[in-house]
Design an enzyme around this catalytic site. Structure first.
Site, PDB file in Angstrom:
ATOM      1  N   LYS A 138      -1.202  -9.497   2.694  1.00  0.00           N
ATOM      2  CA  LYS A 138      -0.365  -9.071   3.826  1.00  0.00           C
ATOM      3  C   LYS A 138      -1.169  -8.112   4.679  1.00  0.00           C
ATOM      4  O   LYS A 138      -1.921  -7.290   4.146  1.00  0.00           O
ATOM      5  CB  LYS A 138       0.915  -8.395   3.331  1.00  0.00           C
ATOM      6  CG  LYS A 138       1.776  -7.833   4.474  1.00  0.00           C
ATOM      7  CD  LYS A 138       3.191  -7.511   4.037  1.00  0.00           C
ATOM      8  CE  LYS A 138       3.377  -6.155   3.412  1.00  0.00           C
ATOM      9  NZ  LYS A 138       2.975  -5.004   4.225  1.00  0.00           N
TER      10      LYS A 138
ATOM     11  N   GLU B 201       9.693  -4.411   9.739  1.00  0.00           N
ATOM     12  CA  GLU B 201      10.090  -3.116   9.169  1.00  0.00           C
ATOM     13  C   GLU B 201      10.673  -2.184  10.236  1.00  0.00           C
ATOM     14  O   GLU B 201      10.143  -2.082  11.356  1.00  0.00           O
ATOM     15  CB  GLU B 201       8.880  -2.432   8.516  1.00  0.00           C
ATOM     16  CG  GLU B 201       9.240  -1.060   7.939  1.00  0.00           C
ATOM     17  CD  GLU B 201       8.212  -0.461   6.995  1.00  0.00           C
ATOM     18  OE1 GLU B 201       7.196  -1.127   6.698  1.00  0.00           O
ATOM     19  OE2 GLU B 201       8.431   0.690   6.555  1.00  0.00           O
TER      20      GLU B 201
ATOM     21  N   ASP C 149      -1.133  -6.165  -0.271  1.00  0.00           N
ATOM     22  CA  ASP C 149      -1.457  -5.550   1.022  1.00  0.00           C
ATOM     23  C   ASP C 149      -2.955  -5.343   1.189  1.00  0.00           C
ATOM     24  O   ASP C 149      -3.630  -4.871   0.263  1.00  0.00           O
ATOM     25  CB  ASP C 149      -0.814  -4.158   1.107  1.00  0.00           C
ATOM     26  CG  ASP C 149       0.478  -4.170   1.893  1.00  0.00           C
ATOM     27  OD1 ASP C 149       0.822  -5.199   2.506  1.00  0.00           O
ATOM     28  OD2 ASP C 149       1.155  -3.111   1.896  1.00  0.00           O
TER      29      ASP C 149
ATOM     30  N   ASP D  38       0.831  -1.206   0.000  1.00  0.00           N
ATOM     31  CA  ASP D  38       0.000   0.000   0.000  1.00  0.00           C
ATOM     32  C   ASP D  38       0.867   1.260   0.000  1.00  0.00           C
ATOM     33  O   ASP D  38       0.364   2.380  -0.075  1.00  0.00           O
ATOM     34  CB  ASP D  38      -1.015   0.002   1.148  1.00  0.00           C
ATOM     35  CG  ASP D  38      -0.355  -0.075   2.509  1.00  0.00           C
ATOM     36  OD1 ASP D  38       0.887  -0.182   2.597  1.00  0.00           O
ATOM     37  OD2 ASP D  38      -1.097  -0.032   3.518  1.00  0.00           O
ATOM     38  N   SER D  39       2.193   1.073   0.037  1.00  0.00           N
ATOM     39  CA  SER D  39       3.115   2.192  -0.198  1.00  0.00           C
ATOM     40  C   SER D  39       2.833   2.838  -1.548  1.00  0.00           C
ATOM     41  O   SER D  39       3.245   3.972  -1.794  1.00  0.00           O
ATOM     42  CB  SER D  39       4.570   1.717  -0.142  1.00  0.00           C
ATOM     43  OG  SER D  39       4.767   0.622  -1.005  1.00  0.00           O
TER      44      SER D  39
HETATM   45  O1  KIV Z   1       3.670  -1.163   1.489  1.00  0.00           O
HETATM   46  C1  KIV Z   1       4.800  -1.624   1.328  1.00  0.00           C
HETATM   47  O2  KIV Z   1       5.514  -1.330   0.366  1.00  0.00           O
HETATM   48  C2  KIV Z   1       5.278  -2.565   2.331  1.00  0.00           C
HETATM   49  C3  KIV Z   1       6.720  -2.940   2.327  1.00  0.00           C
HETATM   50  C4  KIV Z   1       7.102  -3.532   3.614  1.00  0.00           C
HETATM   51  C5  KIV Z   1       7.062  -3.868   1.269  1.00  0.00           C
HETATM   52  O3  KIV Z   1       4.541  -3.011   3.135  1.00  0.00           O
END
Ligand code: KIV
Length: 283
Positions: free
Chosen positions: A118, A187, A88, A49-50
């Site tokens: 995730k 993270e 995500d 979700d980045s």
């Molecule tokens: O949103 C994201 O890019 C992540 C990273 C940890 C891969 O969760």
């Protein structure tokens, strides 16, 4: 997606079996072409979700919707052949109850074709992780710095420097691994915490800003290739400077257009002269 294309992909049990073995290579991907470039070198794509920050310019991940994750997840599935695609679950799509998480996780899998989801959280999400995995949704966990909790945590600072916070992160990772997560992203933690977590759980840990103590590594691809502007976090290694290359290309194009050097003779369609009627035909 055909059955044969699904068969070529690295499976969740295969990733899980990499605990303590060959390091897992993970990158983020949000689009089909980027997934195609990265696929031969990547075990697991995280459609993070980045993307809300990297692609859409939001200042946190909180604005990302389930529909955005489905669309980008589906693009990454279409653009890749072998990597496992994990998408995500965005903020607000799973925290309310295990049932809400199942409903939205099932939609993510059905509509994007991804192989796993995730979600962020520790002990408080253990019941949800077990509810999903028991019902056929493989879950990757995410502990330590959890960007969806930025407002509660007060920022994106490194986690686990204080002993108590480090132990809480270890307990969080244990809880979700025991609940059935097939791997855990750690993270933004100090190396001792990453090491402690990795030795405390039976599934692979995938680090981002968490040192080489983990069973694998993930980076945001745009950080890794120098496409995400000004600020490079300490934990990022830039393997290319594509942002600078894009700027160079745009400057050269602008200069050619202004000087009428583009389009040149190679970029125009050939004309076909009809001698009899002296007409010009575009072909
Ligand atoms: O949103 C994201 O890019 C992540 C990273 C940890 C891969 O969760």
């Amino acid at each position: 997606m055909s059955i044969s294309s699904q068969k070529k992909r690295i499976t969740v049990p295969k990733l899980r079996a990499r605990k303590g073995g060959e390091p897992i290579v993970s990158l983020t991907a949000y689009t089909a072409p980027m997934a195609g470039f990265l696929d031969p070198y990547t075990d697991v794509f995280i459609v993070g979700d980045s993307l809300g920050m990297v692609l859409y310019g939001y200042d946190s991940t909180l604005n990302v919707s389930l529909e955005m994750m489905i669309a980008h997840g589906a693009a990454v599935v279409r653009g890749s052949e072998t990597a496992c695609v994990t998408v995500d679950m965005p903020f607000g799509s799973y925290q309310e109850s295990p049932e809400q998480a199942f409903r939205n996780g099932a939609r993510l899998m059905q509509e994007s074709g991804c192989g796993a989801v995730k979600l962020e959280g520790g002990i408080e999400m253990a019941e949800t992780v077990s509810f999903l995995t028991d019902r056929g949704i493989p879950v990757m966990g995410h502990v330590g710095l959890m960007p969806q909790s930025v407002n509660r945590l007060g920022g994106y600072q490194v986690r686990g420097r204080e002993r108590e916070e480090g132990s809480a992160i270890v307990s969080d990772a244990r809880a979700i691994a025991e609940a059935g997560a097939f791997s855990v992203v750690i993270e933004g933690v100090v190396p001792s915490v990453a090491s402690h977590v990795t030795h405390s759980v039976s599934v692979p840990t995938i680090g981002i800003g968490a040192s080489a103590e983990c069973d694998g590594q993930v980076l945001v691809t745009e950080d890794m290739i120098g496409m995400f502007n000004d600020y490079t976090p300490t934990f990022v290694k830039r393997y290319a400077e594509l942002g600078a290359e894009v700027q160079k290309a745009a400057a050269a194009y602008a200069s050619d257009v202004k000087a009428r050097r583009f389009p040149g003779p190679e970029q125009v369609f050939k004309e076909k002269i009809n001698v009899k009627h002296k007409q010009v035909k575009i072909i």
